[in-house]
Write an enzyme that holds these catalytic residues in place. Sequence first.
Site, short mmCIF file in Angstrom:
data_model
loop_
_atom_site.label_atom_id
_atom_site.label_comp_id
_atom_site.label_asym_id
_atom_site.label_seq_id
_atom_site.Cartn_x
_atom_site.Cartn_y
_atom_site.Cartn_z
CE LYS A 68 -24.17 -72.63 46.24
NZ LYS A 68 -23.19 -72.83 45.12
CE1 TYR A 88 -21.30 -77.66 46.76
CE2 TYR A 88 -20.93 -76.67 48.90
CZ TYR A 88 -21.62 -76.72 47.70
OH TYR A 88 -22.64 -75.83 47.46
CG PHE A 133 -13.82 -74.97 42.20
CD1 PHE A 133 -14.80 -75.44 43.07
CD2 PHE A 133 -13.73 -75.55 40.94
CE1 PHE A 133 -15.67 -76.45 42.71
CE2 PHE A 133 -14.61 -76.57 40.56
CZ PHE A 133 -15.58 -77.03 41.45
NE ARG A 151 -28.56 -78.21 38.63
CZ ARG A 151 -27.29 -78.18 39.05
NH1 ARG A 151 -26.99 -78.49 40.32
NH2 ARG A 151 -26.32 -77.83 38.26
CB THR A 166 -22.42 -73.85 37.42
OG1 THR A 166 -23.05 -75.13 37.45
CG2 THR A 166 -21.50 -73.68 38.61
NE ARG A 179 -26.36 -71.49 40.64
CZ ARG A 179 -26.03 -72.77 40.56
NH1 ARG A 179 -26.14 -73.42 39.40
NH2 ARG A 179 -25.57 -73.41 41.62
CG ASN A 230 -23.09 -70.59 42.14
OD1 ASN A 230 -23.22 -70.75 43.35
ND2 ASN A 230 -22.80 -71.57 41.32
CG HIS A 276 -26.75 -76.86 46.47
ND1 HIS A 276 -25.70 -77.45 45.82
CD2 HIS A 276 -27.59 -77.87 46.86
CE1 HIS A 276 -25.89 -78.77 45.81
NE2 HIS A 276 -27.01 -79.05 46.44
CD GLU A 299 -26.99 -82.31 47.62
OE1 GLU A 299 -26.01 -82.50 46.88
OE2 GLU A 299 -27.96 -81.59 47.29
N1 UDP Z 1 -17.69 -73.74 41.65
C1 UDP Z 1 -16.63 -72.87 41.53
N2 UDP Z 1 -15.89 -72.89 40.37
C2 UDP Z 1 -16.15 -73.72 39.33
C3 UDP Z 1 -17.24 -74.61 39.46
C4 UDP Z 1 -17.99 -74.60 40.63
O1 UDP Z 1 -16.35 -72.11 42.45
O2 UDP Z 1 -15.45 -73.69 38.31
C5 UDP Z 1 -18.51 -73.75 42.87
C6 UDP Z 1 -19.87 -73.08 42.68
O3 UDP Z 1 -20.23 -72.43 43.92
C7 UDP Z 1 -20.76 -74.27 42.42
C8 UDP Z 1 -20.17 -75.33 43.36
O4 UDP Z 1 -18.76 -75.10 43.27
O5 UDP Z 1 -22.12 -73.98 42.66
C9 UDP Z 1 -20.48 -76.75 42.99
O6 UDP Z 1 -20.11 -76.97 41.64
P1 UDP Z 1 -21.04 -77.80 40.66
O7 UDP Z 1 -20.26 -78.09 39.44
O8 UDP Z 1 -21.66 -78.95 41.38
O9 UDP Z 1 -22.17 -76.72 40.25
P2 UDP Z 1 -23.71 -76.62 40.62
O10 UDP Z 1 -24.24 -78.02 40.73
O11 UDP Z 1 -23.80 -75.84 41.92
O12 UDP Z 1 -24.33 -75.86 39.48
MG MG Z 2 -23.58 -79.62 41.80
#
Ligand code: UDP
Ligand code: MG
Length: 139
Positions: free
Chosen positions: A11, A51, A59, A87, A93, A104, A114, A117, A128
Amino acid sequence: MRTDRTFTMLKPDSVEKGHVGAILEKITASGFRIVAMKLTQMTTADAQEFYAVHNERPFFGELVEYMTRGPIVAAILEKDNAVEDFRTLIGATNPADAADGTIRKLYAASIGENAVHGSDSDENSAIEGAFHFSGREMF
Ligand code: UDP
Ligand code: MG
């Protein structure tokens, strides 16, 4: 549906902080083969579409701002059990909850910024990857 590929983005914060080389080294050292990769920047419309599943979340606006503010490294990675293993490699996350040694934990500043992705399913990995790459860019 293939189970040996996942999609990632390093990112904007990772590019800004100069962490691209270290993160790619960790990814390849963990057994992932890079089958597509480029430096690119998402438009607002791109990020809103990518997204879209989160568009009702509080958010969402910040997420789109963050993901469009500078270039990202987009890549498709190949390994057995790619989605789940990647993952695990990136961690939770929220970096505060991420296991030691995960990308992370090492490189993310906050739950919003974070670092990386990782696709959450084989189906989304394919969607994707195709969002960012044409067939001629996948090897
Ligand atoms: N995000 C955020 N606040 C939150 C949860 C997610 O800003 O409370 C952002 C963060 O950059 C995250 C992205 O939104 O990576 C997508 O969220 P997701 O729950 O899909 O998390 P990921 O799959 O990336 O772990
Ligand atoms: Mg996700």
